[in-house]
Motif scaffolding. Structure first.
Motif, PDB file in Angstrom:
ATOM      1  N   VAL A  84      70.207  10.412  26.960  1.00 27.08           N
ATOM      2  CA  VAL A  84      71.364  10.956  26.260  1.00 27.08           C
ATOM      3  C   VAL A  84      72.488  11.041  27.277  1.00 27.08           C
ATOM      4  O   VAL A  84      72.438  11.829  28.220  1.00 27.08           O
ATOM      5  N   MET A  85      73.513  10.202  27.092  1.00 31.09           N
ATOM      6  CA  MET A  85      74.587  10.093  28.067  1.00 31.09           C
ATOM      7  C   MET A  85      75.547  11.278  27.995  1.00 31.09           C
ATOM      8  O   MET A  85      75.558  12.034  27.020  1.00 31.09           O
ATOM      9  N   GLN A  86      76.363  11.406  29.031  1.00 31.49           N
ATOM     10  CA  GLN A  86      77.309  12.509  29.099  1.00 31.49           C
ATOM     11  C   GLN A  86      78.386  12.394  28.032  1.00 31.49           C
ATOM     12  O   GLN A  86      78.837  13.395  27.473  1.00 31.49           O
ATOM     13  N   GLU A  87      78.821  11.169  27.727  1.00 33.80           N
ATOM     14  CA  GLU A  87      79.818  10.953  26.683  1.00 33.80           C
ATOM     15  C   GLU A  87      79.100  10.442  25.434  1.00 33.80           C
ATOM     16  O   GLU A  87      78.724   9.271  25.368  1.00 33.80           O
ATOM     17  N   PRO A  88      78.896  11.301  24.420  1.00 35.16           N
ATOM     18  CA  PRO A  88      78.117  10.889  23.242  1.00 35.16           C
ATOM     19  C   PRO A  88      78.718   9.709  22.506  1.00 35.16           C
ATOM     20  O   PRO A  88      77.999   8.941  21.864  1.00 35.16           O
ATOM     21  N   GLU A  89      80.053   9.545  22.604  1.00 40.16           N
ATOM     22  CA  GLU A  89      80.697   8.427  21.897  1.00 40.16           C
ATOM     23  C   GLU A  89      80.141   7.078  22.339  1.00 40.16           C
ATOM     24  O   GLU A  89      80.175   6.102  21.586  1.00 40.16           O
ATOM     25  N   ARG A  90      79.600   7.018  23.559  1.00 44.00           N
ATOM     26  CA  ARG A  90      79.063   5.755  24.068  1.00 44.00           C
ATOM     27  C   ARG A  90      77.774   5.371  23.356  1.00 44.00           C
ATOM     28  O   ARG A  90      77.335   4.225  23.447  1.00 44.00           O
TER      29      ARG A  90
END
Length: 282
Positions: A88-94
């Motif tokens: 789960v990346m820091q920027e969810p939009e990615r």
């Protein structure tokens, strides 16, 4: 053993005048069932580490073994090995790209050949895990959601596959206190049920409350591999940042009020104060 990193180094723009060492000679083993926190300043290599562990970046040197198989060896089935790791990346939009929340969470099960009813049940369960009702959110665009809601959908899209290793990059950013607490309780429950968790965080209270191990990074190097208790005990001797409970304990000690132990959490701090001051309100 679930994950083993040996002498991992990564150089961005290798061979160019702008070459930058992102990680240098990083080695550690992550056993099944651990809950480890990764800490360090911005730019210390934490996010690069997680992308290497998830198979998104190939290291310049060293090896990454998942279940005993080198992720980048010729005999490795990287699609299978990557199924072992949920990131789960820091920027969810990615991680969001479908037209609806339900379709976004269903992407990996659908592409893994799951049957329709199985997908629907898994999507509903994954959204429920992160506190989202499929009736309310399922048909909404993920890009219309708040930052905290986007983070939850991105997490559901990973949890739907039940990966044995879950890697989270600052998962509590954008969450209100209640959402933060609910998420941490859920993650602790996952961990107790057997999921291995590696979490990047700047929140030292999360380290104190949830982690059993701390990996500290500085300038791309692993400089600490210890327990939260040992970390804060050592930091208390300096001016380095502490979690809330160790901070209060240190300040009490500076005023002459010594506690019998070294509390990590606020609850432990309250118990320690009551022991020393029996008349204090519970």
């Amino acid at each position: 053993m679930l994950v083993k990193l040996t002498d991992i180094s990564l150089v961005y723009l290798e061979g160019s005048p702008a070459a930058t060492d992102a990680l240098t000679d990083v080695s550690f083993t992550l056993e099944s069932g651990e809950f480890a926190a990764v800490i360090g300043r911005t730019g210390s290599g934490k996010s690069t580490l997680t992308q290497i562990m998830a198979g998104l970046l190939r290291p310049s040197a060293g090896s990454v073994e998942l279940d005993g198989v080198d992720l980048w060896s010729d005999r490795a089935s990287r699609s299978h090995l990557r199924d072992l790791v949920g990131l789960v990346m820091q920027e969810p939009e990615r991680q969001l790209f479908e037209t609806t929340v339900a379709a976004d969470v269903a992407f990996w099960p659908k592409n893994s050949g799951w049957a329709g009813p199985e997908i629907e049940a898994a999507v509903e369960a994954a959204l429920r895990r992160v506190g989202l009702d499929i009736q309310k959110y399922g048909e909404r665009s993920p890009f219309s959601l708040s930052g905290g809601e986007k983070r939850r959908v991105a997490m559901a899209g990973v949890l739907v596959m039940d990966p044995p290793l879950l890697i989270l990059d600052e998962p509590t950013v954008g969450l209100d206190p209640r959402g933060r607490q609910e998420l941490l309780e859920y993650l602790r429950g996952l961990n107790q049920a057997g999921t291995t968790i590696l979490m990047i965080t700047h929140d030292l209270d999360i380290v104190a409350e949830s982690a059993g191990r701390v990996l500290g990074f500085e300038a791309g190097r692993l400089i600490d591999d210890t327990t939260p208790s040992a970390l804060f005990s050592q930091r208390a001797k300096t001016d380095q940042e502490l979690a809330t409970a160790p901070t209060v304990a240190k300040r009490l000690a500076e005023k002459g009020f010594l506690l019998d132990d070294e509390p990590l959490t606020v609850d432990e701090l309250a118990d320690s104060i009551i022991k020393v001051f029996p008349g204090a309100p519970a």
